[in-house]
Design an enzyme around this catalytic site. Structure first.
Site, PDB file in Angstrom:
ATOM      1  N   THR A 133       0.884  -1.350   0.196  1.00 22.87           N
ATOM      2  CA  THR A 133      -0.028   0.007  -0.136  1.00 22.87           C
ATOM      3  C   THR A 133       0.836   1.252  -0.022  1.00 22.87           C
ATOM      4  O   THR A 133       2.035   1.357   0.582  1.00 22.87           O
ATOM      5  CB  THR A 133      -0.953  -0.163   1.173  1.00 22.87           C
ATOM      6  OG1 THR A 133      -1.363   1.123   1.587  1.00 22.87           O
ATOM      7  CG2 THR A 133      -0.174  -0.379   2.733  1.00 22.87           C
ATOM      8  N   ASP A 134       0.332   2.327  -0.498  1.00 23.16           N
ATOM      9  CA  ASP A 134       0.893   3.519  -0.511  1.00 23.16           C
ATOM     10  C   ASP A 134       0.958   4.239   0.992  1.00 23.16           C
ATOM     11  O   ASP A 134       1.677   5.142   1.323  1.00 23.16           O
ATOM     12  CB  ASP A 134       0.300   4.764  -1.229  1.00 23.16           C
ATOM     13  CG  ASP A 134      -1.158   5.012  -1.080  1.00 23.16           C
ATOM     14  OD1 ASP A 134      -1.677   4.385  -0.042  1.00 23.16           O
ATOM     15  OD2 ASP A 134      -1.739   5.876  -1.577  1.00 23.16           O
ATOM     16  N   GLU A 135       0.332   3.445   2.129  1.00 21.93           N
ATOM     17  CA  GLU A 135       0.361   4.230   3.478  1.00 21.93           C
ATOM     18  C   GLU A 135       1.620   3.787   4.134  1.00 21.93           C
ATOM     19  O   GLU A 135       1.748   4.619   5.274  1.00 21.93           O
ATOM     20  CB  GLU A 135      -0.994   3.269   3.876  1.00 21.93           C
ATOM     21  CG  GLU A 135      -2.281   3.587   3.540  1.00 21.93           C
ATOM     22  CD  GLU A 135      -3.474   3.305   4.222  1.00 21.93           C
ATOM     23  OE1 GLU A 135      -3.270   3.287   5.485  1.00 21.93           O
ATOM     24  OE2 GLU A 135      -4.495   3.107   3.555  1.00 21.93           O
ATOM     25  N   TYR A 158      -1.718  -0.389  10.886  1.00 23.14           N
ATOM     26  CA  TYR A 158      -1.581  -1.199   9.647  1.00 23.14           C
ATOM     27  C   TYR A 158      -0.530  -0.937   8.812  1.00 23.14           C
ATOM     28  O   TYR A 158       0.009  -1.782   8.294  1.00 23.14           O
ATOM     29  CB  TYR A 158      -3.024  -0.900   9.021  1.00 23.14           C
ATOM     30  CG  TYR A 158      -3.131  -1.168   7.628  1.00 23.14           C
ATOM     31  CD1 TYR A 158      -3.307  -2.342   7.356  1.00 23.14           C
ATOM     32  CD2 TYR A 158      -3.202  -0.243   6.568  1.00 23.14           C
ATOM     33  CE1 TYR A 158      -3.020  -2.704   5.872  1.00 23.14           C
ATOM     34  CE2 TYR A 158      -3.209  -0.617   5.173  1.00 23.14           C
ATOM     35  CZ  TYR A 158      -3.154  -1.718   4.844  1.00 23.14           C
ATOM     36  OH  TYR A 158      -3.148  -2.235   3.545  1.00 23.14           O
ATOM     37  N   LYS A 162       2.435  -3.279   7.199  1.00 17.48           N
ATOM     38  CA  LYS A 162       2.678  -3.355   5.943  1.00 17.48           C
ATOM     39  C   LYS A 162       4.188  -3.065   5.505  1.00 17.48           C
ATOM     40  O   LYS A 162       4.768  -3.689   4.714  1.00 17.48           O
ATOM     41  CB  LYS A 162       1.589  -2.522   5.002  1.00 17.48           C
ATOM     42  CG  LYS A 162       0.207  -3.258   5.049  1.00 17.48           C
ATOM     43  CD  LYS A 162       0.109  -4.560   4.208  1.00 17.48           C
ATOM     44  CE  LYS A 162       0.313  -4.640   2.890  1.00 17.48           C
ATOM     45  NZ  LYS A 162      -0.303  -6.140   2.390  1.00 17.48           N
TER      46      LYS A 162
HETATM   47  P1  NAD Z   1      -9.366  -7.572   2.226  1.00 13.85           P
HETATM   48  O1  NAD Z   1      -9.324  -7.226   3.844  1.00 13.85           O
HETATM   49  O2  NAD Z   1     -10.659  -7.454   1.432  1.00 13.85           O
HETATM   50  O3  NAD Z   1      -9.152  -9.143   2.099  1.00 13.85           O
HETATM   51  C1  NAD Z   1      -8.078  -9.939   2.762  1.00 13.85           C
HETATM   52  C2  NAD Z   1      -8.217 -11.177   2.476  1.00 13.85           C
HETATM   53  O4  NAD Z   1      -7.251 -11.920   3.165  1.00 13.85           O
HETATM   54  C3  NAD Z   1      -9.317 -12.067   2.850  1.00 13.85           C
HETATM   55  O5  NAD Z   1     -10.017 -12.721   2.028  1.00 13.85           O
HETATM   56  C4  NAD Z   1      -9.065 -12.685   4.217  1.00 13.85           C
HETATM   57  O6  NAD Z   1      -9.794 -13.816   4.504  1.00 13.85           O
HETATM   58  C5  NAD Z   1      -7.384 -13.011   3.694  1.00 13.85           C
HETATM   59  N1  NAD Z   1      -6.710 -13.352   5.002  1.00 13.85           N
HETATM   60  C6  NAD Z   1      -6.762 -12.506   6.094  1.00 13.85           C
HETATM   61  N2  NAD Z   1      -5.732 -12.889   6.894  1.00 13.85           N
HETATM   62  C7  NAD Z   1      -5.417 -14.362   6.445  1.00 13.85           C
HETATM   63  C8  NAD Z   1      -4.551 -15.421   6.860  1.00 13.85           C
HETATM   64  N3  NAD Z   1      -3.983 -15.203   8.042  1.00 13.85           N
HETATM   65  N4  NAD Z   1      -4.364 -16.307   6.064  1.00 13.85           N
HETATM   66  C9  NAD Z   1      -4.935 -16.397   5.005  1.00 13.85           C
HETATM   67  N5  NAD Z   1      -5.742 -15.407   4.347  1.00 13.85           N
HETATM   68  C10 NAD Z   1      -5.952 -14.365   5.055  1.00 13.85           C
HETATM   69  O7  NAD Z   1      -8.285  -6.663   1.739  1.00 13.85           O
HETATM   70  P2  NAD Z   1      -8.012  -6.040   0.343  1.00 13.85           P
HETATM   71  O8  NAD Z   1      -8.649  -4.711   0.473  1.00 13.85           O
HETATM   72  O9  NAD Z   1      -8.635  -6.834  -0.924  1.00 13.85           O
HETATM   73  O10 NAD Z   1      -6.588  -5.808   0.319  1.00 13.85           O
HETATM   74  C11 NAD Z   1      -5.741  -6.931  -0.215  1.00 13.85           C
HETATM   75  C12 NAD Z   1      -4.219  -6.603  -0.227  1.00 13.85           C
HETATM   76  O11 NAD Z   1      -4.166  -5.320  -0.894  1.00 13.85           O
HETATM   77  C13 NAD Z   1      -3.762  -6.282   1.324  1.00 13.85           C
HETATM   78  O12 NAD Z   1      -2.483  -6.863   1.294  1.00 13.85           O
HETATM   79  C14 NAD Z   1      -3.972  -4.796   1.394  1.00 13.85           C
HETATM   80  O13 NAD Z   1      -2.886  -4.321   2.276  1.00 13.85           O
HETATM   81  C15 NAD Z   1      -3.485  -4.265   0.075  1.00 13.85           C
HETATM   82  N6  NAD Z   1      -3.770  -3.159  -0.599  1.00 13.85           N
HETATM   83  C16 NAD Z   1      -5.315  -2.912  -0.203  1.00 13.85           C
HETATM   84  C17 NAD Z   1      -5.538  -1.472  -0.735  1.00 13.85           C
HETATM   85  C18 NAD Z   1      -7.172  -1.047  -0.331  1.00 13.85           C
HETATM   86  O14 NAD Z   1      -7.446   0.079  -0.850  1.00 13.85           O
HETATM   87  N7  NAD Z   1      -8.180  -2.024  -0.048  1.00 13.85           N
HETATM   88  C19 NAD Z   1      -4.853  -0.593  -1.501  1.00 13.85           C
HETATM   89  C20 NAD Z   1      -3.374  -0.918  -1.743  1.00 13.85           C
HETATM   90  C21 NAD Z   1      -2.990  -2.280  -0.903  1.00 13.85           C
HETATM   91  P1  TYD Z   2     -10.769   3.833   4.507  1.00 18.31           P
HETATM   92  O1  TYD Z   2     -11.679   3.492   3.606  1.00 18.31           O
HETATM   93  O2  TYD Z   2     -10.612   3.382   5.835  1.00 18.31           O
HETATM   94  O3  TYD Z   2      -9.187   3.915   3.775  1.00 18.31           O
HETATM   95  P2  TYD Z   2      -7.598   4.348   4.536  1.00 18.31           P
HETATM   96  O4  TYD Z   2      -7.633   4.845   5.770  1.00 18.31           O
HETATM   97  O5  TYD Z   2      -6.997   3.123   4.506  1.00 18.31           O
HETATM   98  O6  TYD Z   2      -7.224   5.305   3.598  1.00 18.31           O
HETATM   99  O7  TYD Z   2     -10.769   5.617   4.872  1.00 18.31           O
HETATM  100  C1  TYD Z   2     -10.486   6.377   3.568  1.00 18.31           C
HETATM  101  C2  TYD Z   2     -10.756   7.901   4.383  1.00 18.31           C
HETATM  102  O8  TYD Z   2     -11.943   8.160   4.838  1.00 18.31           O
HETATM  103  C3  TYD Z   2      -9.685   8.201   5.594  1.00 18.31           C
HETATM  104  O9  TYD Z   2      -9.245   9.427   5.286  1.00 18.31           O
HETATM  105  C4  TYD Z   2     -10.483   8.088   6.748  1.00 18.31           C
HETATM  106  C5  TYD Z   2     -12.111   8.478   6.544  1.00 18.31           C
HETATM  107  N1  TYD Z   2     -13.174   7.660   7.009  1.00 18.31           N
HETATM  108  C6  TYD Z   2     -14.340   8.681   7.542  1.00 18.31           C
HETATM  109  O10 TYD Z   2     -14.167   9.856   7.522  1.00 18.31           O
HETATM  110  N2  TYD Z   2     -15.204   7.955   8.040  1.00 18.31           N
HETATM  111  C7  TYD Z   2     -15.150   6.229   8.277  1.00 18.31           C
HETATM  112  O11 TYD Z   2     -16.118   5.990   8.699  1.00 18.31           O
HETATM  113  C8  TYD Z   2     -14.230   5.557   7.409  1.00 18.31           C
HETATM  114  C9  TYD Z   2     -14.187   4.173   7.498  1.00 18.31           C
HETATM  115  C10 TYD Z   2     -13.237   6.557   6.959  1.00 18.31           C
END
Ligand code: NAD
Ligand code: TYD
Length: 353
Positions: A133-135, A158, A162
């Protein structure tokens, strides 16, 4: 079918399910093994349409279970691993940080060890792709962008977990020669997104006429990318990315939370046939998230110049598709918001109202 196999971890989650679908359909001669523990965030409903495809295999396993990993690696002898399994929600990481250390840090090291043992120094045609992630880069001020060379400066449990996992992945490249690539992507949105994150949470609350809890002043900025564009970036980097390299992936699409929420409200009011302003009246400013990063923005020039990737879905199109999907899949929403979700919701938001 050739004997090629790719293990995708976290394939039952939000991004993972879109990636699994892309790979299963695009590479019919490659076995795609979805390795997932099915936590609260994992849902096989996300993959109903492809579950019977001959090159798709599901293995329920936890990346903390080293013997299960060894067994799965020895059965499938994968050519590659694309690692998405993670605890992925910042607010949950604030409630229970250790879960993030276990899954995101220890789990990633377990997976690196399983790949290293299976490949046993023969890295020809092998790839370990870590999806990050970019975070990990921390927070930006009003200007500037994150790139592949930005220093790490995580603020939430988190992002710290990462960041640690990224460091381990690079260390396995530098120490053992493991052919790794890393992608650091901005905020994704789209269908199948678990309704604890901003966009799906607010869609769900609008449908249920519940308050829309905006943290702090609402002037926090995120760079949003449609999930299928992220999947296509992973596809390119997995196949063409240089071992040892990192690629930043983003949407060139920055929105302040409050502006995004207002846009979402307008869109939902139109689709629900509500009077103008109905959903906006649900906006409630609540206590800020501790350690809240002010702004994220990615400069995705490298992946564009080197691999020719760019986002294809405009935010307007993507949000329209996303809201339509949730309105057409209310049963999916109801299923994932029953049970444990209610407890999480109360714990997270009770203190704010
Ligand atoms: P998500 O929370 O929707 O899905 C996570 C998946 O991992 C689920 O299917 C869960 O069952 C599985 N999982 C969790 N713990 C596990 C374990 N111990 N063993 C096996 N499986 C396990 O997540 P997402 O939003 O799809 O993100 C996927 C990846 O991409 C993550 O690594 C996240 O850090 C990264 N990412 C997410 C975003 C975003 O905006 N969602 C952006 C950049 C990077
Ligand atoms: P989120 O979807 O949790 O992603 P991330 O924190 O990983 O960027 O949140 C996106 C933005 O929205 C973040 O600035 C936090 C804000 N946010 C709210 O204002 N209210 C909420 O209930 C949630 C879940 C997020």
């Amino acid at each position: 079918m050739s004997s090629k196999s790719i293990i995708i971890t976290g394939g039952a989650g939000f991004i993972g399910s879109h990636l699994v679908r892309l790979f299963v359909n695009k590479y019919p001669d490659t076995r795609i093994i979805n390795l997932d523990a099915l936590t609260y965030a994992g849902n096989l409903e996300n993959l109903k349409d492809i579950e019977k495809t001959p090159n798709y295999i599901f293995e329920k396993a936890d990346i903390l279970d080293t013997s299960a990993l060894e067994k799965i690696f020895s059965i499938y002898n994968p050519d590659g691993v694309i690692h998405l399994a993670a605890e992925s929600h910042v607010d949950r990481s604030i409630l229970s940080p250790l879960d993030f250390v276990y899954t995101n840090v220890v789990g990633t090291v377990n997976l690196l060890n399983a790949a290293k043992k299976c490949w046993n120094g023969d890295y020809n045609g092998k790839k370990f792709h870590h999806v990050s992630t970019d975070e990990v880069f921390g927070a930006l001020g009003e200007t500037g962008f994150f790139t592949e060379v930005t220093n790490y400066d995580p603020h939430s449990p988190y992002s710290a977990s990462k960041a640690a996992s990224d460091h381990f992945v690079r260390a396995y490249h530098d120490t053992y020669g493991l052919p790794v690539v890393i992608t650091n992507c901005s905020n994704n949105y789209g269908p199948n997104h678990f309704p604890e994150k901003l966009i799906p949470l607010f869609i769900n609350n609008i449908i249920n006429k519940k308050p829309l809890p905006v943290y702090g002043d609402g002037f926090y900025t995120r760079d949003w990318l449609y999930v299928k564009d992220h999947a296509s970036a992973i596809d390119l980097v997995y196949h063409k990315g240089k071992a040892g390299d990192t690629y930043a992936v983003g949407g060139f699409n920055e929105w302040r939370n409050i502006d995004l929420v207002k846009l979402l409200c307008k869109l939902m009011d139109k689709k629900l046939g509500n009077a103008e302003g109905t959903s906006e009246s649900l906006i409630t400013y609540v206590k800020d998230r501790p350690g809240h990063d002010r702004r994220y923005a990615i400069d995705a020039s490298k992946i564009n110049k080197e691999l020719g990737w760019k986002p294809t879905v405009t935010f307007e199109e993507g949000l329209a598709k996303t809201t339509e999907w949730y309105l057409e899949n209310k049963e999916w929403l109801e299923n994932v918001t029953s049970g444990d979700y209610q407890q999480y919701y109360e714990k997270q938001y009770e203190k704010s109202h």
